[in-house]
Design a protein around this motif. Structure first.
Motif, PDB file in Angstrom:
ATOM      1  N   ARG A 124      53.094  34.686  66.874  1.00 21.26           N
ATOM      2  CA  ARG A 124      52.914  36.014  66.262  1.00 21.26           C
ATOM      3  C   ARG A 124      51.532  36.587  66.582  1.00 21.26           C
ATOM      4  O   ARG A 124      51.400  37.766  66.917  1.00 21.26           O
ATOM      5  CB  ARG A 124      53.122  35.934  64.752  1.00 21.26           C
ATOM      6  CG  ARG A 124      54.563  35.944  64.336  1.00 21.26           C
ATOM      7  CD  ARG A 124      54.708  36.144  62.833  1.00 21.26           C
ATOM      8  NE  ARG A 124      54.310  34.961  62.084  1.00 21.26           N
ATOM      9  CZ  ARG A 124      55.113  33.940  61.807  1.00 21.26           C
ATOM     10  NH1 ARG A 124      56.363  33.950  62.213  1.00 21.26           N
ATOM     11  NH2 ARG A 124      54.679  32.910  61.118  1.00 21.26           N
ATOM     12  N   ILE A 125      50.506  35.753  66.472  1.00 23.10           N
ATOM     13  CA  ILE A 125      49.139  36.218  66.728  1.00 23.10           C
ATOM     14  C   ILE A 125      48.982  36.655  68.184  1.00 23.10           C
ATOM     15  O   ILE A 125      48.450  37.738  68.467  1.00 23.10           O
ATOM     16  CB  ILE A 125      48.113  35.114  66.379  1.00 23.10           C
ATOM     17  CG1 ILE A 125      48.073  34.906  64.869  1.00 23.10           C
ATOM     18  CG2 ILE A 125      46.727  35.467  66.913  1.00 23.10           C
ATOM     19  CD1 ILE A 125      47.332  33.647  64.445  1.00 23.10           C
ATOM     20  N   LEU A 126      49.449  35.826  69.112  1.00 18.75           N
ATOM     21  CA  LEU A 126      49.317  36.173  70.525  1.00 18.75           C
ATOM     22  C   LEU A 126      50.150  37.404  70.873  1.00 18.75           C
ATOM     23  O   LEU A 126      49.692  38.285  71.611  1.00 18.75           O
ATOM     24  CB  LEU A 126      49.712  35.001  71.417  1.00 18.75           C
ATOM     25  CG  LEU A 126      49.574  35.240  72.917  1.00 18.75           C
ATOM     26  CD1 LEU A 126      48.150  35.658  73.290  1.00 18.75           C
ATOM     27  CD2 LEU A 126      49.994  34.007  73.696  1.00 18.75           C
ATOM     28  N   HIS A 127      51.340  37.498  70.322  1.00 11.63           N
ATOM     29  CA  HIS A 127      52.178  38.677  70.584  1.00 11.63           C
ATOM     30  C   HIS A 127      51.470  39.941  70.104  1.00 11.63           C
ATOM     31  O   HIS A 127      51.480  40.969  70.791  1.00 11.63           O
ATOM     32  CB  HIS A 127      53.544  38.525  69.911  1.00 11.63           C
ATOM     33  CG  HIS A 127      54.523  39.564  70.316  1.00 11.63           C
ATOM     34  ND1 HIS A 127      54.619  40.781  69.664  1.00 11.63           N
ATOM     35  CD2 HIS A 127      55.439  39.596  71.320  1.00 11.63           C
ATOM     36  CE1 HIS A 127      55.562  41.497  70.246  1.00 11.63           C
ATOM     37  NE2 HIS A 127      56.064  40.810  71.255  1.00 11.63           N
ATOM     38  N   ASP A 128      50.842  39.870  68.954  1.00  8.75           N
ATOM     39  CA  ASP A 128      50.113  41.028  68.431  1.00  8.75           C
ATOM     40  C   ASP A 128      48.946  41.385  69.359  1.00  8.75           C
ATOM     41  O   ASP A 128      48.706  42.569  69.626  1.00  8.75           O
ATOM     42  CB  ASP A 128      49.604  40.752  67.019  1.00  8.75           C
ATOM     43  CG  ASP A 128      48.984  41.985  66.400  1.00  8.75           C
ATOM     44  OD1 ASP A 128      49.674  43.025  66.309  1.00  8.75           O
ATOM     45  OD2 ASP A 128      47.792  41.917  66.015  1.00  8.75           O
ATOM     46  N   LEU A 176      54.136  45.289  77.725  1.00 10.16           N
ATOM     47  CA  LEU A 176      54.345  44.145  76.832  1.00 10.16           C
ATOM     48  C   LEU A 176      55.545  43.323  77.287  1.00 10.16           C
ATOM     49  O   LEU A 176      55.486  42.088  77.319  1.00 10.16           O
ATOM     50  CB  LEU A 176      54.516  44.613  75.388  1.00 10.16           C
ATOM     51  CG  LEU A 176      54.731  43.517  74.350  1.00 10.16           C
ATOM     52  CD1 LEU A 176      53.588  42.510  74.349  1.00 10.16           C
ATOM     53  CD2 LEU A 176      54.896  44.144  72.963  1.00 10.16           C
ATOM     54  N   ASP A 177      56.628  43.995  77.652  1.00  9.04           N
ATOM     55  CA  ASP A 177      57.807  43.278  78.158  1.00  9.04           C
ATOM     56  C   ASP A 177      57.434  42.411  79.361  1.00  9.04           C
ATOM     57  O   ASP A 177      57.842  41.252  79.457  1.00  9.04           O
ATOM     58  CB  ASP A 177      58.908  44.255  78.582  1.00  9.04           C
ATOM     59  CG  ASP A 177      59.584  44.964  77.426  1.00  9.04           C
ATOM     60  OD1 ASP A 177      59.394  44.556  76.252  1.00  9.04           O
ATOM     61  OD2 ASP A 177      60.305  45.955  77.694  1.00  9.04           O
ATOM     62  N   ALA A 180      61.857  34.870  72.558  1.00  7.83           N
ATOM     63  CA  ALA A 180      62.758  35.043  71.414  1.00  7.83           C
ATOM     64  C   ALA A 180      62.098  35.912  70.350  1.00  7.83           C
ATOM     65  O   ALA A 180      62.716  36.834  69.816  1.00  7.83           O
ATOM     66  CB  ALA A 180      63.140  33.685  70.834  1.00  7.83           C
ATOM     67  N   TYR A 181      60.825  35.638  70.051  1.00 14.83           N
ATOM     68  CA  TYR A 181      60.103  36.435  69.050  1.00 14.83           C
ATOM     69  C   TYR A 181      60.011  37.891  69.508  1.00 14.83           C
ATOM     70  O   TYR A 181      60.250  38.808  68.729  1.00 14.83           O
ATOM     71  CB  TYR A 181      58.704  35.856  68.820  1.00 14.83           C
ATOM     72  CG  TYR A 181      57.905  36.637  67.822  1.00 14.83           C
ATOM     73  CD1 TYR A 181      58.145  36.494  66.462  1.00 14.83           C
ATOM     74  CD2 TYR A 181      56.921  37.531  68.230  1.00 14.83           C
ATOM     75  CE1 TYR A 181      57.408  37.227  65.534  1.00 14.83           C
ATOM     76  CE2 TYR A 181      56.194  38.254  67.320  1.00 14.83           C
ATOM     77  CZ  TYR A 181      56.441  38.102  65.971  1.00 14.83           C
ATOM     78  OH  TYR A 181      55.728  38.839  65.059  1.00 14.83           O
ATOM     79  N   HIS A 182      59.684  38.097  70.763  1.00 12.87           N
ATOM     80  CA  HIS A 182      59.562  39.448  71.315  1.00 12.87           C
ATOM     81  C   HIS A 182      60.893  40.207  71.219  1.00 12.87           C
ATOM     82  O   HIS A 182      60.916  41.407  70.979  1.00 12.87           O
ATOM     83  CB  HIS A 182      59.098  39.370  72.769  1.00 12.87           C
ATOM     84  CG  HIS A 182      58.964  40.688  73.442  1.00 12.87           C
ATOM     85  ND1 HIS A 182      58.017  41.619  73.078  1.00 12.87           N
ATOM     86  CD2 HIS A 182      59.664  41.246  74.460  1.00 12.87           C
ATOM     87  CE1 HIS A 182      58.141  42.687  73.842  1.00 12.87           C
ATOM     88  NE2 HIS A 182      59.130  42.487  74.693  1.00 12.87           N
TER      89      HIS A 182
END
Length: 116
Positions: A47-51, A83-84, A97-99
């Motif tokens: 979550r942190i890295l995705h943000d 981002l994709d 999966a989170y994305h």
């Protein structure tokens, strides 16, 4: 493990045309986001890295023309695409999966651990 991932803005140049229409090129064409130290089997780290990736993509694609609807729409499309691409470049199943909006379950974490 990857040390950094580069968000390419090839898409930014094409989609942020209003910002580049007058020939200005004051935006960076790429931005590095460090990934060292993140555990790709840990939901919190994901979550942190995705943000961080999301914020970097937004910054990279910001035309700095907030009052123009077309520019805002182009900025958002550029950020989504960047981002994709960044998530795909990581090649980490739980991040993908989170994305994609899927919850990260303990079963998926076990599968990710067993694949390393």
């Amino acid at each position: 493990m990857f040390k950094t991932i580069i968000l390419l803005s090839v898409v930014a140049a094409a989609l942020a045309a209003p910002a580049l229409a007058d020939g200005r090129r004051d935006q960076p064409t790429q931005q590095s986001v460090p990934t060292r130290g993140y555990d790709f089997t840990d939901a919190g780290d994901i979550r942190i890295l995705h943000d961080r990736l999301r914020r970097a993509a937004r910054s990279l694609c910001d035309s700095r023309m907030p009052r123009q609807l077309g520019a805002r729409m182009s900025d958002r499309a550029c950020a989504r695409e960047s981002l994709d691409r960044a998530v795909a470049a990581l090649g980490q199943p739980l991040m993908t999966a989170y994305h994609d909006g899927q919850p990260i379950t303990s079963r998926e974490r076990q599968l990710a651990l067993s694949s390393h």
